[in-house]
Design a protein around this motif. Structure first.
Motif, short mmCIF file in Angstrom:
data_model
loop_
_atom_site.label_atom_id
_atom_site.label_comp_id
_atom_site.label_asym_id
_atom_site.label_seq_id
_atom_site.Cartn_x
_atom_site.Cartn_y
_atom_site.Cartn_z
N ASP A 1 -7.93 4.41 -3.99
CA ASP A 1 -7.97 2.99 -4.36
C ASP A 1 -7.61 2.80 -5.83
O ASP A 1 -6.93 1.84 -6.20
CB ASP A 1 -9.37 2.42 -4.10
N SER A 8 0.83 -1.21 0.00
CA SER A 8 0.00 0.00 0.00
C SER A 8 0.86 1.25 0.00
O SER A 8 0.55 2.24 -0.67
CB SER A 8 -0.92 0.00 1.22
N SER A 24 -12.37 5.38 6.65
CA SER A 24 -11.88 4.22 5.91
C SER A 24 -10.99 3.37 6.81
O SER A 24 -10.35 3.88 7.72
CB SER A 24 -11.07 4.67 4.69
N GLY A 81 -8.61 -0.66 6.80
CA GLY A 81 -8.11 -1.78 6.01
C GLY A 81 -6.83 -2.31 6.59
O GLY A 81 -6.30 -1.77 7.57
N TYR A 136 -10.89 -3.99 3.35
CA TYR A 136 -10.92 -2.55 3.09
C TYR A 136 -12.39 -2.12 3.17
O TYR A 136 -13.21 -2.58 2.38
CB TYR A 136 -10.34 -2.24 1.72
#
Length: 493
Positions: free
Chosen positions: A278, A64, A320, A322, A438
């Motif tokens: 994303d 990421s 968010s 993840g 996610y």
């Protein structure tokens, strides 16, 4: 020493190192550690592979960071830091006085999840697939600039999927910028060739993860978000995916009850930034398309995110989470909501596999006199997870928590407290949603919207049966054994 002996020693050494890592480096939840100990003990050879595929989030964090947007995040953080500073010094004028009581929740979400707080929003509650897609398709048909779509499940051959694609193809052929992202594992039965028509019309389609090898290596990490953005002005998110079962067309889990929301205002830009982040993550893994999406992020766009849009008066934060985030941000937001409740807390979730923190928070809330109610499906889609869910809620019954089982399959993911704060999103109350998937949730600060969520819950109660201690005690010996086995595996399932 022969080769087989050396391999055996290496496997056990890896198992021991993995356990030590869980205990001393990651400091994982004790239930997670115990679950992996069982795997390593009973399946020593397979355990190595399972841990590599399912147990290690470090590889996903590295990936990421490698394919992320560090420059944009730095600019975002500067704007966020200013807002946090202004909140701490009481420089922000809240549109609703009641919101001031939850300034600590807003601050937590700002610092913990890098979430910008906006107040110029309207939010519409949609409590069925019919309502959701009817409203959404109408907005998409009126799009003139862009349509951005992200789904965990996109069944292109289903009635709703076929109609959705037809509309997207038509808009793309007329020059509207159409981008679609879907999860490879969630849409396992959807072949990429089914999107050829959209590509030929000028649309862009991406899978998470784009490489089949990476999809195998990171099979435990799923893009569980559902996001649709129209012209950068209207957004949809919630629990509803693209499939006919969400309309209750399958007898096995009919009726289907779900929740989505439609947003307008400044929060749309925050959700759109989530989509673009994303997208960059996927595009940067392709040599030919590397850095292409970053062109969309210039300083003018970033500044526009924080320029008030005169749309509504609802306070909103987009949260968010993840495997790449340092903290379980949505879970932390849930915990803070639970501990902030003074009058009532209503929860709807299809799965209830919380960690000790959430269980204890719910127990304490009920002990303090808060009216805590939890609604689960009456018809499960995953019997093993359902058995553990019932076991978990049964522990709360003695504390005074009320539990309801819906007549069909309840897929909504909502929390509401005290007629002011509510959250609707994609995260279930389970370890997978909090740590491995996610996810994205919308935290809403508004009296009228919270009351709508409260009244929706109470109306759903009419379609429920009460789950109490007497009901749970009637289960058979096999059911008791079944849930006992699965409760050890649930933390890594």
């Amino acid at each position: 020493m022969n080769l087989s002996t050396i391999v055996l020693i290496l496997i056990y050494a890896f198992n021991i190192i993995s356990v030590l890592t869980l205990i001393f480096v990651k400091r994982s939840d004790t239930r997670v550690i115990f679950a992996w100990l069982l795997v390593f003990f009973f399946l020593p050879y397979v355990g190595v592979i399972l841990y590599f595929l399912f147990g290690n989030k470090y590889r996903m964090r590295v990936m990421s960071k490698k394919y992320g947007m560090n420059e944009i995040e730095e600019k975002h953080n500067k704007a966020l830091d200013k807002q946090i500073h202004d909140i701490a010094r009481n420089k922000i004028q809240f549109k609703e006085v009641e919101t001031e009581k939850y300034i600590d929740l807003i601050t937590l979400n700002s610092k913990n999840a890098m979430s910008y707080f906006t107040q110029n929003n309207n939010v519409e509650l949609l409590i069925s697939a019919e309502q959701n897609f009817s409203r959404m398709f109408e907005d998409i048909k009126n799009a003139t600039k862009s349509i951005e779509v992200l789904y965990y499940i996109f069944k292109a051959k289903d009635n709703v999927g076929s109609e959705f694609l037809s509309i997207l193809i038509e808009k793309a052929s007329k020059g509207v910028e159409v981008t679609l992202i879907y999860d490879t594992i969630g849409s396992l039965h959807t072949h990429k060739s089914e999107f050829n028509g959209l590509k030929e019309a000028g649309g862009h389609v991406y899978r998470f993860l784009p490489s089949l090898l990476k999809s195998f290596m990171f099979v435990n990490y799923r893009l569980h978000r559902k996001i649709v953005i129209v012209d950068g002005e209207i957004a949809y998110t919630g629990g509803i995916n693209v499939g006919d079962e969400y309309f209750g067309l399958k007898k096995i889990n009919k009726p289907w009850r779900d929740t989505n929301i439609r947003l307008t205002g400044n929060s749309v830009l925050s959700l759109q930034t989530r989509f673009w982040t994303d997208l960059v993550f996927l595009q940067n893994q392709s040599f030919r398309k590397k850095n292409k999406a970053k062109l969309m992020f210039d300083e003018k766009l970033l500044k526009s995110m924080y320029t008030p849009i005169e749309e509504g008066n609802l306070g909103v934060q987009i949260i968010s989470s993840g495997p790449s985030t340092k903290n379980d941000t949505i879970k932390d937001g849930y915990v803070k909501m639970i501990t902030s409740a003074k009058k009532y807390l209503y929860i709807q979730t299809p799965y209830f596999i919380p960690d000790k923190t959430i269980l204890e928070s719910l127990r304490l809330a009920a002990a303090c006199g808060v009216d805590v109610r939890i609604m689960l499906p009456g018809i499960p889609d995953k019997k093993s997870i359902y058995a553990v869910s019932l076991l978990n809620v049964s522990r709360l019954l003695e504390c005074g928590v009320k539990v309801y089982l819906h007549s069909g399959f309840l897929h909504a993911k909502t929390l509401v407290i005290d007629d002011h704060v509510s959250t609707v999103g994609t995260a279930n109350i389970d370890i997978r949603s909090f740590s491995l998937n996610y996810e994205v949730n919308v935290f809403i600060y508004n009296n009228d919207f919270a009351i709508k969520c409260r009244d929706t819950f109470l109306n759903d109660v009419k379609d429920c049966t009460i789950f109490d201690i007497e009901t749970y005690a009637k289960r058979g010996l096999w059911e008791k054994a079944y849930e006992s086995i699965w409760r050890f595996i649930a933390p890594i399932a």
